[in-house]
Design an enzyme around this catalytic site. Structure first.
Site, PDB file in Angstrom:
ATOM      1  N   GLU A  37       0.729  -1.240   0.000  1.00  0.00           N
ATOM      2  CA  GLU A  37       0.143  -0.017   0.115  1.00  0.00           C
ATOM      3  C   GLU A  37       0.685   1.266  -0.013  1.00  0.00           C
ATOM      4  O   GLU A  37       0.540   2.186  -0.441  1.00  0.00           O
ATOM      5  CB  GLU A  37      -0.891   0.116   1.189  1.00  0.00           C
ATOM      6  CG  GLU A  37      -1.983  -0.889   1.159  1.00  0.00           C
ATOM      7  CD  GLU A  37      -3.024  -0.739   0.330  1.00  0.00           C
ATOM      8  OE1 GLU A  37      -3.218   0.623  -0.326  1.00  0.00           O
ATOM      9  OE2 GLU A  37      -3.808  -1.518  -0.270  1.00  0.00           O
ATOM     10  N   SER A  57     -41.053 -24.647 -19.468  1.00  0.00           N
ATOM     11  CA  SER A  57     -42.425 -24.313 -19.767  1.00  0.00           C
ATOM     12  C   SER A  57     -43.157 -23.312 -18.884  1.00  0.00           C
ATOM     13  O   SER A  57     -44.167 -22.729 -19.198  1.00  0.00           O
ATOM     14  CB  SER A  57     -43.173 -25.684 -19.705  1.00  0.00           C
ATOM     15  OG  SER A  57     -42.834 -26.385 -20.724  1.00  0.00           O
TER      16      SER A  57
END
Length: 812
Positions: free
Chosen positions: A109, A385
């Site tokens: 970082e 369906s």
């Protein structure tokens, strides 16, 4: 020498003129520099004054405050459901941090953390150069101190003003806190994903241990998370998490914080996570809460961290009675027989009139992970369906067809060699529209969609909210063949139009969001849209009630009016699923049921995250999903008055002539050449009393041709409407003799529904699966009683692997 002579000498004038010009130029330059210096000094003075004022006004008291306020979520009765917060995090001092952890976080970082005073000017220059070189932002220049200022002092908005404030605050933090204090604050307040703030919570959630016990590899993995907690989550993206961890280890080695040998050993260490990664045991309805957070994210554009830590109060539509009924059914393993390990299911229950999400269960997983994959809302599976009412039968009613119109259920080859089939390869001759829907026959559905027009089917499906693509312009759409599929939430929302008099009600879970000061930042109310008229909606409800009373949905019956539709997608016809005799295993990939009463609309899905030879369904939509629907609805509606579907004022069942679809005179309509259709008939009508359809075949009669749809070429290629289908192949395309007589009465054991048809030649295979070509001799299946299969073919396979990720190894 005279003056004249000196003046007239060549070159004399040339030597004196440039000196004057130079003196003039220097004078101008001096003024410019002086002016620029004044501007710079003035701007510098202004900047210095502004910076000093910003520095003076920066308030660091928040750094000493308690953790952010919790998120509270309430049900429809304004009772607290759960509280999600990081205020219960265990704050750990710097002395509890292993050196590997602090080295890892600094390495990845802010490598110059111990050298700068809050702003890393070298790092900013390097980041600027790298970003300009790459033409995009690939590297940031923020220091750990700046990130701490952002998390604790400012919002996450990306503005120049915030960046400047952040930089000034970083300078003040560095002047008031030591490096170890800054690291202590940063590691205790930064977000690590999965609802965890602070390194101790992250250590517990991911590895089940205290921070002080972290290994080098574990510390490196956690250090890599703050940049993008979701993208690098070892739970959601283990490969990316390992790649990020190894990058951190590499940076530690290159900066001399560990040796090359330590780096290699740690990079070869597998990621071992704890089995219990839940955020909070007090979350009573985890998957509903997950969806509430997601909906709030979508509607407010806030970050997950802001939602969970800003003291918000979210009010929802959750009905405890409905939700408890669903949770109880999903907790009982007896309700999921045949589980081969890892069987998943989800359910959504909506208010039929408003679209309010009254209940939702998004997973069967016993360990409820925070923001895990939600099968109720994020699923993408073909609906089988259950799509027929939306893209076939409703568009047909709107086009003027009637429930008593007749469709020839016979072996039919459509354009492109597409031959849908019924379960057990049984055909039933002339059947009414409502019987074809109730028994979920495939050929009539495809023929009817063909007659109405596939463009109308697509248009209405999209109007109903289905995520249909241009690639879905294929006959298989009539049987649920979608390119990507859909979710229970979308299907339940679509069916609200039938229960709500033709008005589609948009689904929503969140009613109101308030900030910590009580200000309303989001408010949602019922949002309905009329998509069909009330008469059509009631007629569809009448037809869908017969699915329950006489057709494939008998297992969903209640002691009140209920309508709905079953859906199943079959296993792919590939080697993995073939028997020793060459046939396909009698199994299914997905099973659905979508049903409703006048009060509630409910959609249920059942299936495996990954379908393979060891993990597939031995049931269809007519059994397990329908039974789940019945159990949930019977408890959710217990004690409520029994109501019926009410016909709209002036409603009258359409009468007049009975239309016949899909062939006569021995010709199956879909296979007749376009030149024959100019003189022949695709649809014929017959005088009949309204609602009275003859049980025996009708004799031929003069033609009457209604508007038809567009055809589809082999392999699903689009053919413009009106160009007609290719001529029938030799030996195919003729309608079989109609079957006389009626179906057995209710309760008689008989096959109901249909199997998925074979794909058309040239259809694109789904990823990882081979698609066979159509055959005029389909492989027989045992005639066991079973509900229909979904679509396969016409460029879309019913067994297309879902993009759904598996939240657990089960089923892989």
């Amino acid at each position: 020498m005279t003056d004249t002579e000196q003046t007239d000498k060549p070159g004399k004038k040339d030597r004196t003129t440039p000196k004057k010009k130079k003196r003039k130029a220097r004078k101008i330059a001096g003024f410019v520099v002086l002016g620029a210096l004044v501007v710079v000094l003035g701007a510098g003075a202004w900047a210095a004054k502004t910076g000093i004022e910003m520095y003076r006004q920066t308030d660091l008291s928040k750094l000493a405050q308690e953790p952010p306020m919790p998120l509270r979520i309430y049900d429809a009765n304004k009772e607290l459901i759960t509280e999600l917060t990081n205020s219960r995090m265990e704050y750990v001092p710097y002395s509890a941090f292993p050196k590997e952890l602090t080295n890892a976080i600094v390495a990845v970082e802010d490598s110059r953390f111990y050298e700068h005073d809050g702003i890393d000017y070298k790092g900013l220059s390097r980041a600027l150069f790298t970003n300009v070189k790459n033409g995009e932002v690939v590297q940031g220049g923020s220091t750990i101190t700046q990130q701490l200022a952002k998390v604790k002092l400012f919002s996450s908005e990306q503005t120049l003003e915030r960046k400047i404030n952040e930089a000034v605050a970083a300078l003040k933090i560095e002047n008031n806190y030591g490096k170890e204090q800054i690291l202590e604050l940063y590691l205790n307040y930064i977000y690590y994903g999965r609802g965890a703030w602070g390194i101790e919570r992250a250590s517990q959630i991911y590895f089940g241990k205290n921070t002080s016990e972290l290994t080098l590899a574990e510390a490196a993995l956690l250090a890599g998370l703050p940049k993008s907690p979701n993208a690098y989550s070892p739970l959601n993206n283990p490969d990316k998490a390992k790649e990020r961890r190894d990058l951190v280890l590499g940076m530690m080695a290159s900066q001399g914080k560990i040796t090359a040998e330590q780096r290699d050993l740690a990079q070869n260490e597998p990621i071992k996570l704890t089995e219990n990664t839940s955020l909070s045991a007090s979350n009573k309805y985890p998957t509903y809460v997950d969806y509430v957070i997601q909906e709030t994210l979508d509607k407010t554009k806030m970050s997950e961290q802001e939602i969970l830590s800003s003291g918000l109060e979210i009010y929802t539509n959750l009905d405890p009675k409905v939700q408890d009924a669903a949770e109880a059914v999903y907790r009982d393993k007896k309700n999921f027989p045949g589980d081969k390990g890892g069987l998943q299911s989800s359910v959504v229950v909506l208010d039929a009139k408003t679209g309010a999400v009254k209940g939702l269960v998004g997973s069967r997983s016993e360990t409820k992970e925070f923001r895990a994959f939600n099968y109720a809302t994020q699923l993408q599976r073909q609906p089988g369906s259950t799509i027929k009412p939306l893209v076939v039968y409703t568009p047909a009613l709107l086009a003027g067809f009637k429930p008593q119109d007749l469709i020839n259920d016979t072996e039919t080859e459509f354009a492109g060699g597409y031959k849908p089939n019924n379960y057990g390869h049984r055909f039933h001759g002339w059947v009414t529209m409502e019987e074809a829907l109730a028994e979920s026959y495939n050929v009539p559905a495809v023929a009817l969609m063909k007659e109405v027009g596939i463009e109308k089917a697509l248009a209405f499906g999209r109007k109903a909210g289905l995520p249909l693509e241009d690639d879905d312009r294929v006959y298989g759409l009539a049987l649920g063949g979608m390119k990507y599929g859909t979710s229970p939430l979308v299907m339940a929302q679509a069916y609200t139009m039938y229960a709500n008099g033709g008005n589609l009600a948009r689904a929503y879970a969140v009613t109101q969001v308030k900030d910590r000061s009580g200000n309303v930042i989001l408010e949602q109310k019922t949002n309905t849209e009329r998509v069909i008229d009330a008469n059509t909606a009631y007629t569809m409800s009448e037809m869908l009630q017969k699915v329950i009373t006489e057709g494939s949905g008998r297992n969903a019956r209640l002691n009140r009016d209920v309508a709905g539709k079953t859906g199943t997608t079959q296993l792919p016809d590939v080697a993995e699923f073939r028997t020793s005799s060459g046939g396909v295993i009698d199994g299914s990939k997905d099973a659905w049921f979508v049903g409703y009463t006048p009060e509630l609309v409910t959609a249920v899905w059942v299936g495996y995250p990954v379908t393979n030879r060891e993990h597939y369904l031995t049931t269809g939509g007519d059994k397990l999903p329908a039974a789940i629907f019945q159990k949930i609805m019977s408890q959710a509606l217990k004690g409520q008055p029994v109501t019926a579907f009410r016909a709209p004022q002036g409603y009258r069942l359409a009468g007049g002539k009975i239309q016949r679809i899909n062939g006569e005179n021995g010709k199956a309509y879909a296979s007749v050449d376009s030149r024959e259709r100019k003189s022949g008939s695709r649809t014929r009508t017959e005088d009949s009393t309204a609602g009275e359809a003859p049980a025996t075949p009708l004799p031929p009669s003069p033609s009457q041709t209604p508007a038809g749809g567009a055809d589809t070429a082999p392999g699903g290629k689009e053919i413009p409407a009106g160009t007609g289908s290719p001529p029938p192949k030799s030996g195919t395309g003729s309608a079989k003799p109609p079957v006389a007589g009626k179906e057995p009465p209710v309760g008689t054991e008989k096959p109901s529904g249909e199997a998925t048809p074979q794909p058309s030649p040239g259809a694109k295979p789904p990823d990882g699966e081979a698609v066979p070509t159509a055959s005029s001799k389909p492989t027989p299946k045992p005639p066991a009683k079973k509900e229909e299969g979904g679509a396969a073919g016409s460029g879309v396979s019913a067994s297309r692997p879902s993009t759904v990720p598996s939240p657990s190894p089960a089923g892989n």
